[in-house]
Motif scaffolding. Sequence first.
Motif, short mmCIF file in Angstrom:
data_model
loop_
_atom_site.label_atom_id
_atom_site.label_comp_id
_atom_site.label_asym_id
_atom_site.label_seq_id
_atom_site.Cartn_x
_atom_site.Cartn_y
_atom_site.Cartn_z
N ASP A 169 8.59 3.22 -6.68
CA ASP A 169 8.02 2.08 -7.39
C ASP A 169 6.59 2.37 -7.82
OD1 ASP A 169 10.33 0.36 -6.84
OD2 ASP A 169 9.60 0.40 -4.77
N LEU A 170 5.92 3.22 -7.03
CA LEU A 170 4.52 3.53 -7.27
C LEU A 170 4.27 4.99 -6.92
CD1 LEU A 170 1.56 2.54 -7.81
CD2 LEU A 170 1.45 1.99 -5.37
N THR A 171 3.74 5.73 -7.87
CA THR A 171 3.24 7.08 -7.57
C THR A 171 1.75 7.03 -7.88
OG1 THR A 171 3.69 7.94 -9.78
CG2 THR A 171 5.42 8.21 -8.14
N ILE A 172 0.95 7.56 -6.98
CA ILE A 172 -0.49 7.40 -7.15
C ILE A 172 -1.24 8.65 -6.73
CG2 ILE A 172 -0.76 6.26 -4.91
CD1 ILE A 172 -2.86 4.44 -6.42
N ASN A 173 -2.26 8.98 -7.50
CA ASN A 173 -3.13 10.12 -7.24
C ASN A 173 -4.20 9.65 -6.25
OD1 ASN A 173 -5.13 12.08 -7.32
ND2 ASN A 173 -4.94 12.42 -9.52
N SER A 174 -4.22 10.24 -5.08
CA SER A 174 -5.16 9.81 -4.05
C SER A 174 -6.61 10.18 -4.36
CB SER A 174 -4.76 10.39 -2.68
OG SER A 174 -4.76 11.80 -2.72
N ASP A 175 -6.85 10.92 -5.45
CA ASP A 175 -8.23 11.21 -5.85
C ASP A 175 -8.98 9.95 -6.29
OD1 ASP A 175 -8.19 13.87 -5.23
OD2 ASP A 175 -8.40 14.59 -7.29
N PHE A 176 -8.28 8.84 -6.48
CA PHE A 176 -8.96 7.58 -6.76
C PHE A 176 -9.76 7.13 -5.54
CE2 PHE A 176 -5.56 7.08 -9.98
CZ PHE A 176 -6.37 6.92 -11.09
N GLY A 177 -9.46 7.70 -4.39
CA GLY A 177 -10.12 7.36 -3.13
C GLY A 177 -9.08 6.83 -2.15
N LEU A 178 -9.22 7.19 -0.90
CA LEU A 178 -8.23 6.79 0.10
C LEU A 178 -8.22 5.28 0.30
CD1 LEU A 178 -8.59 9.66 2.74
CD2 LEU A 178 -7.20 9.59 0.66
N ASP A 179 -9.40 4.67 0.39
CA ASP A 179 -9.47 3.22 0.55
C ASP A 179 -8.95 2.50 -0.69
OD1 ASP A 179 -10.58 2.87 3.19
OD2 ASP A 179 -12.46 3.65 2.40
N GLU A 180 -9.30 3.00 -1.85
CA GLU A 180 -8.86 2.38 -3.10
C GLU A 180 -7.33 2.49 -3.25
OE1 GLU A 180 -13.13 3.35 -3.42
OE2 GLU A 180 -11.38 4.46 -2.73
N THR A 181 -6.79 3.63 -2.86
CA THR A 181 -5.34 3.81 -2.92
C THR A 181 -4.65 2.85 -1.96
OG1 THR A 181 -5.64 6.13 -3.55
CG2 THR A 181 -3.48 5.50 -2.70
N ALA A 182 -5.19 2.71 -0.77
CA ALA A 182 -4.64 1.76 0.21
C ALA A 182 -4.70 0.33 -0.34
CB ALA A 182 -5.37 1.86 1.54
N ASP A 183 -5.80 -0.02 -1.02
CA ASP A 183 -5.92 -1.35 -1.62
C ASP A 183 -4.83 -1.60 -2.66
OD1 ASP A 183 -8.16 -2.08 -0.14
OD2 ASP A 183 -9.59 -1.40 -1.68
N ILE A 184 -4.57 -0.61 -3.49
CA ILE A 184 -3.55 -0.75 -4.54
C ILE A 184 -2.16 -0.93 -3.91
CG2 ILE A 184 -2.34 0.51 -6.38
CD1 ILE A 184 -5.15 1.76 -7.04
N ILE A 185 -1.85 -0.14 -2.89
CA ILE A 185 -0.56 -0.26 -2.22
C ILE A 185 -0.43 -1.63 -1.56
CG2 ILE A 185 0.89 0.65 -0.35
CD1 ILE A 185 -0.40 3.43 -0.96
N ALA A 186 -1.50 -2.09 -0.91
CA ALA A 186 -1.48 -3.40 -0.26
C ALA A 186 -1.24 -4.51 -1.28
CB ALA A 186 -2.78 -3.63 0.51
N GLU A 187 -1.89 -4.41 -2.43
CA GLU A 187 -1.71 -5.43 -3.47
C GLU A 187 -0.28 -5.43 -4.00
OE1 GLU A 187 -2.46 -8.61 -5.70
OE2 GLU A 187 -3.82 -7.76 -4.21
N MET A 188 0.30 -4.27 -4.19
CA MET A 188 1.70 -4.18 -4.63
C MET A 188 2.64 -4.77 -3.58
SD MET A 188 1.83 -2.78 -7.68
CE MET A 188 3.51 -2.24 -7.77
N TYR A 189 2.36 -4.51 -2.31
CA TYR A 189 3.18 -5.03 -1.22
C TYR A 189 3.18 -6.55 -1.21
CZ TYR A 189 4.59 -6.05 3.61
OH TYR A 189 5.21 -6.55 4.72
N ARG A 190 2.02 -7.13 -1.43
CA ARG A 190 1.92 -8.60 -1.43
C ARG A 190 2.77 -9.23 -2.52
NH1 ARG A 190 -3.75 -7.11 -0.69
NH2 ARG A 190 -4.26 -7.39 1.51
N LYS A 191 3.09 -8.45 -3.56
CA LYS A 191 3.89 -8.98 -4.67
C LYS A 191 5.39 -8.84 -4.44
CE LYS A 191 0.19 -8.32 -7.90
NZ LYS A 191 -0.19 -8.27 -9.28
#
Length: 192
Positions: A169-191
């Motif tokens: 459902d989501l492929t993401i480049n972790s170079d955005f930052g580990l915390d930022e990547t975790a935030d994006i995954i968390a936001e997707m999970y909430r949906k």
Amino acid sequence: MTKIITIAREYGSGGRIIAQKTAEKLDLVYYDNQIIDLAAQELGFNIDTIRRAAQERSSGFLYSMVGGSFQMPLNDQVFATQSKVIRHLASNESCIIVNGCADYILEDFDNVLKVFIHAPLESRMRRVSEEYHEDEGDAKKKIISMDKKRSNYYNYYTTNKWGHLKNFDLTINSDFGLDETADIIAEMYRKL
């Protein structure tokens, strides 16, 4: 109703750390090597033996004779038991599962966010060098070797191709930052 995040990742992409950070943000239980440990316990084998078997696809021998009866190779037994453990966990609690085949194992489950974390080779080499204190040449060899093992294992035990976008459902480049990547995954999970 449970909601699950499965995380597969390239070696050195920071996927395990991202999974831990996401679990903290969402107050979820996080499973990684615990799944292998539970499989070892159920099979009655030494944990180190099972961890080695969990990283390798089965050999060409389909079954072996043990005590006058046919028995699946250890690698196949480990995969079957891990699958059983993963399905049990997903049925009983919302959680994050870091396992290369969990997206496939749970493909018939509802409310599963399937994530694949990747990063450019240079970033992964830097992370592996820093975290595991290896020089860049050794880090590169380790990354290539581990990605090949993960790919071979996934491609052997599933009908999908490792890292293929359509599996997630989501492929993401972790170079955005580990915390930022975790935030994006968390936001997707909430949906979900």
